[in-house]
Enzyme design. Structure first.
Site, PDB file in Angstrom:
ATOM      1  N   LYS A 220     -69.821  -2.185 -26.482  1.00 24.19           N
ATOM      2  CA  LYS A 220     -70.143  -1.635 -27.798  1.00 24.19           C
ATOM      3  C   LYS A 220     -71.288  -0.638 -27.692  1.00 24.19           C
ATOM      4  O   LYS A 220     -72.359  -0.948 -27.161  1.00 24.19           O
ATOM      5  CB  LYS A 220     -70.500  -2.789 -28.735  1.00 24.19           C
ATOM      6  CG  LYS A 220     -70.746  -2.415 -30.186  1.00 24.19           C
ATOM      7  CD  LYS A 220     -70.936  -3.682 -30.996  1.00 24.19           C
ATOM      8  CE  LYS A 220     -71.150  -3.422 -32.469  1.00 24.19           C
ATOM      9  NZ  LYS A 220     -71.226  -4.686 -33.245  1.00 24.19           N
TER      10      LYS A 220
ATOM     11  N   GLU B  27     -63.889  -9.602 -33.178  1.00 27.26           N
ATOM     12  CA  GLU B  27     -65.145  -9.462 -32.451  1.00 27.26           C
ATOM     13  C   GLU B  27     -65.775 -10.827 -32.182  1.00 27.26           C
ATOM     14  O   GLU B  27     -65.850 -11.677 -33.059  1.00 27.26           O
ATOM     15  CB  GLU B  27     -66.117  -8.597 -33.265  1.00 27.26           C
ATOM     16  CG  GLU B  27     -67.419  -8.301 -32.544  1.00 27.26           C
ATOM     17  CD  GLU B  27     -68.390  -7.487 -33.390  1.00 27.26           C
ATOM     18  OE1 GLU B  27     -69.330  -6.929 -32.815  1.00 27.26           O
ATOM     19  OE2 GLU B  27     -68.211  -7.422 -34.627  1.00 27.26           O
TER      20      GLU B  27
ATOM     21  N   CYS C 122     -66.530  -2.856 -33.791  1.00 27.62           N
ATOM     22  CA  CYS C 122     -67.214  -3.041 -35.064  1.00 27.62           C
ATOM     23  C   CYS C 122     -68.074  -1.846 -35.491  1.00 27.62           C
ATOM     24  O   CYS C 122     -67.548  -0.874 -36.005  1.00 27.62           O
ATOM     25  CB  CYS C 122     -68.004  -4.337 -35.053  1.00 27.62           C
ATOM     26  SG  CYS C 122     -68.414  -4.929 -36.729  1.00 27.62           S
TER      27      CYS C 122
END
Length: 290
Positions: free
Chosen positions: A117, A44, A154
């Protein structure tokens, strides 16, 4: 045609120099391809340190357009090496509008698109809501020349709904570029439990969805955060088939057998047995009526 997809997961540190980070990752991608990788996934925000430890408006200067110069360079590299590249970056969408975004580049160099995300954390040392607008592109799968790949980022790791919807689009492998670690003040008391939770929930995604899960985490100490590395791949049974170290730079090479995934789903057909008529309340924030 072989049913094996070779993954190269690049676990490394980051410096303050974006150009240096890009150069080092290009060299590591080359090494992964030399070792037989078909798909290379980066950690990430690979171009920068994890900058969300505080709220500073000047740090928005770290963002890049996607697609842009970096994806162009990675596209040229992917075409040269014949590998798929998954690259997580800080995206500047417009003035005042930014995302935490993964770009997907096919083995012929084509920029296929991006995943923004969806779930954005806000915790001590992880002040992401200041920087990132929640994703608005939904849960997607890319039919690359090296397999059908799903990408989440994540904090999305903790949400079974995200894994399920991506798997329902046909993902054979779920990739999670990650930047997670221990705060020095918490490690002694909670460190083992935190890592166990992180690893276990993703192994559960692999089982529940009958697919492979690949988590790619960074290493190194950045101020108060010790990133715990330990990138891994879990098979559809939830077994960890490969795992990197807690602290060393590493290219984790992992073959994934897609035929074995199909065999698993024939034995345990979870998608067949889903009671989709009973799940409507999942779109609620909470079941206040019990």
């Amino acid at each position: 045609m072989s049913s094996i997809i070779n993954l190269g997961l690049i676990q490394t540190h980051a410096t303050e120099d974006k150009a240096d980070n890009l150069r080092r990752h290009i060299a590591l991608i080359r090494e992964a391809a030399k070792r037989g990788a078909h798909v290379v996934c980066l950690q990430e925000l690979f171009l920068t340190p994890y900058f969300c430890k505080r709220e500073e408006t000047a740090l928005f200067d770290l963002a890049d357009p996607i697609p842009g110069d970096t994806t162009k360079q990675l596209g040229d590299l992917a075409r040269e090496l014949g590998v798929v590249i998954i690259a997580s970056m800080f995206e500047k969408r417009a003035i005042g509008l930014y995302h935490n975004t993964a770009a997907i580049i096919d083995a012929d160099g084509e920029y296929m698109g991006k995943f923004r995300k969806m779930h954005i954390p806000e915790d001590p040392g992880f002040n992401e809501k200041f920087y990132f607008t929640p994703g608005d592109l939904g849960y997607k799968v890319w039919d690359t020349k090296r397999g059908r790949l799903g990408v989440l980022v994540c904090w999305d790791q903790w949400y079974p709904e995200a894994a399920r919807l991506t798997a329902m689009s046909g993902a054979q492998i779920l990739f999670y570029p990650t930047a997670i670690g221990w705060l020095k003040s918490e490690k002694a008391e909670l460190g083992k439990a935190q890592h166990t939770a992180w690893e276990t929930v993703q192994r559960g995604h692999a089982v529940a969805n009958g697919c492979y899960v690949a988590a790619v985490n960074r290493v190194g100490v950045e101020e108060e955060t010790e990133f715990w590395g330990q990138s891994f791949v879990a098979n559809p049974y939830g077994e960890i088939v490969a795992k990197a170290s807690p602290s060393d730079e590493e290219i984790l090479m992992v073959p994934c057998d897609i035929k074995a995934m199909e065999d698993f789903r024939r034995i345990w057909p979870f998608f067949r047995d889903r009671r989709i008529d009973s799940y409507s309340d999942l779109t609620k924030r909470w079941r206040d009526d019990g």
